[in-house]
Write a protein that holds these residues in place. Structure first.
Motif, short mmCIF file in Angstrom:
data_model
loop_
_atom_site.label_atom_id
_atom_site.label_comp_id
_atom_site.label_asym_id
_atom_site.label_seq_id
_atom_site.Cartn_x
_atom_site.Cartn_y
_atom_site.Cartn_z
N LEU A 175 1.63 2.18 -12.88
CA LEU A 175 3.08 2.21 -12.72
C LEU A 175 3.80 2.32 -14.07
O LEU A 175 4.91 2.83 -14.15
N GLY A 180 1.39 1.96 -3.25
CA GLY A 180 1.11 3.38 -2.99
C GLY A 180 1.23 3.67 -1.51
O GLY A 180 1.10 2.76 -0.69
N GLY A 181 1.48 4.94 -1.20
CA GLY A 181 1.67 5.28 0.22
C GLY A 181 0.81 6.44 0.68
O GLY A 181 0.99 6.96 1.77
N GLY A 182 -0.17 6.85 -0.15
CA GLY A 182 -1.04 7.97 0.21
C GLY A 182 -2.33 7.50 0.85
O GLY A 182 -2.48 6.32 1.20
N ASP A 183 -3.26 8.42 1.00
CA ASP A 183 -4.55 8.08 1.62
C ASP A 183 -5.32 7.04 0.83
O ASP A 183 -5.98 6.18 1.40
N THR A 184 -5.25 7.13 -0.50
CA THR A 184 -6.00 6.16 -1.31
C THR A 184 -5.47 4.75 -1.05
O THR A 184 -6.24 3.82 -0.81
N GLU A 237 -6.41 3.58 2.40
CA GLU A 237 -7.85 3.23 2.47
C GLU A 237 -8.12 1.92 1.76
O GLU A 237 -8.85 1.07 2.26
N ARG A 261 7.16 2.86 -1.67
CA ARG A 261 8.53 3.06 -2.17
C ARG A 261 9.41 3.85 -1.21
O ARG A 261 10.64 3.77 -1.28
N LYS A 262 8.82 4.66 -0.33
CA LYS A 262 9.59 5.46 0.63
C LYS A 262 9.64 4.74 1.98
O LYS A 262 8.93 3.78 2.22
N ARG A 294 2.72 8.54 3.15
CA ARG A 294 2.32 9.93 2.96
C ARG A 294 0.89 10.16 3.49
O ARG A 294 0.45 11.30 3.63
N ILE A 329 -1.80 4.77 -6.75
CA ILE A 329 -0.76 5.80 -6.71
C ILE A 329 -1.31 7.16 -7.15
O ILE A 329 -0.56 8.05 -7.50
N GLY A 330 -2.61 7.29 -7.11
CA GLY A 330 -3.23 8.59 -7.40
C GLY A 330 -4.04 8.59 -8.69
O GLY A 330 -3.93 7.68 -9.51
N PRO A 382 -12.00 14.54 -5.26
CA PRO A 382 -10.83 13.78 -4.86
C PRO A 382 -11.12 12.76 -3.75
O PRO A 382 -10.26 11.99 -3.39
N HIS A 383 -12.31 12.76 -3.22
CA HIS A 383 -12.58 11.97 -2.01
C HIS A 383 -13.35 10.68 -2.23
O HIS A 383 -12.93 9.63 -1.78
#
Ligand code: NDP
Length: 331
Positions: free
Chosen positions: A139, A172-176, A179, A196-197, A201, A259-260, A303-304
């Motif tokens: 962050l 974070g709001g993604g797949d990571t 998971e 944050r949204k 995602r 967050i990626g 990426p996985h």
């Protein structure tokens, strides 16, 4: 921390280090995580005389974690630093030339491939193995930096076990993030997912898993203001509600940043195909890139999974693909 610097502004196509001292090697490996060292062990044992440059963070991302307990073969676990020291020693035992140095530019338009090291010299290689890894994004808070390794982590699979039965947060709001939050929910008493949204995602399937996990609470529209703690480590996080401006404190002992990741591929991009994030594309089931004789392994192309064991496996693939490349191209 970036393993490899972005491309030198002066390094354009066909010009990388044109005026610099030059050395020729058979196989050049860039990166010193499990992928790079495993590629080195296999390449050295195949008499390919590999030269390996360690990059900015010798030993790679594992040296930033504490105990590794999920790498097969270590029933009592092992520290990241000890494992990487062992891997280095094993690579050297078979003749790998391991060197300090950072790749700062490349020219992969002509053979032998040219890689500039530390902006000072050029190494020409018949084959190149890219194992430069990825860097977890953080962050950027001062308190986050202060508590790294003392409650702040960017890898739930590596460090989650130490928070069994405790309360933790994932940002974070993604797949990571989804998971990691569901993984931690299986170990921890309570998990807060800070998003944050007003939406996630992550993929629909992951969203459903998040929403149906009882001890996982999603805090939508919340932004991390500060991570708080003392000499014992993290004991809380202060969040701001992005809509109302209201501040709230959650008592936690672990704060996971998800967050990626940023793959360290910038210096290869003029020549090597990457996806939109920057992960190097390989031919499925191989380590081959779009340039013959250039192979990629480990997190820079993954990426996985992003695990030490999968990185090591792909490093082995890169060395075997290199050996076959020499046989087939009669280099
Ligand atoms: P993503 O880029 O997909 O998501 C990053 C998340 O972090 C977003 O929700 C983003 O918020 C949030 N974020 C970014 N910066 C900040 C910040 N400063 N403060 C708070 N939140 C922030 O990264 P992932 O690592 O999740 O995924 C990368 C890729 O890997 C994706 O394509 C994903 O699908 C894939 N992946 C696939 C998996 C699987 O298939 N099993 C597992 C893991 C990843 P915002 O939405 O607001 O931008």
């Amino acid at each position: 921390m970036e393993l490899f610097k972005p491309m030198n502004a002066n390094a354009g196509k066909g010009t990388a280090g044109a005026d610099k001292p030059t050395e020729r090697v058979r196989v050049l490996i860039l990166g010193s995580g499990p992928a790079g060292y495993t590629a080195a062990i296999y390449a050295a044992r195949a008499n390919l005389s590999p030269v390996l440059y360690e990059g900015i963070q010798p030993g790679g991302q594992l040296t930033t974690t504490t105990e590794i307990e999920n790498f097969p073969g270590y029933p009592q676990g092992i520290t990241g630093n000890a494992m990487m020291a062992d891997l280095k020693q094993q690579a050297q035992r078979f003749g790998t030339d391991v060197r300090f140095g950072i790749a700062t530019a490349t020219d992969l338009s002509v053979q032998p491939y040219r890689v500039t090291i530390d902006d000072e010299k050029v190494v020409e290689a018949d084959a190149l193995i890219i194992a430069t890894g990825a860097t977890a994004k953080y962050l950027g808070l001062e308190s986050e930096e202060r508590f790294k390794g003392q409650g702040v982590s960017a890898c739930a699979t590596c460090d989650g076990f130490f928070y069994r039965g405790k309360d933790v947060a994932v940002v974070g709001g993604g797949d990571t993030a989804a998971e990691e939050a569901t993984y931690l929910a299986g170990l921890c008493n309570k998990v807060y997912l800070i998003v944050r949204k007003p939406f996630l995602r992550a993929s629909k399937a992951m969203q459903e898993r998040v929403m149906s996990t009882p001890n996982l609470e999603v805090l939508f529209e919340h932004v991390t203001k500060e991570i708080v703690g003392d000499s014992m480590g993290v004991n809380g996080v202060i969040l701001t509600n992005a809509r109302t401006g209201e501040e709230v404190r959650k008592d936690i002992t672990g704060f996971f940043v998800a967050i990626g990741h940023q793959p360290n591929s910038d210096i290869f991009k003029p020549w090597i195909d990457t996806d939109e994030v920057g992960y190097i594309k390989t031919v499925p089931g191989t380590s081959k890139t779009n340039v013959a004789g250039v192979f990629a392994c480990g997190d820079v192309q993954d990426p996985h999974y992003r695990q030490a064991i999968t990185a090591a496996g792909s490093g082995c693939m890169a060395a075997i693909d290199t050996e076959r490349y020499f046989l087939e191209s009669k280099h």
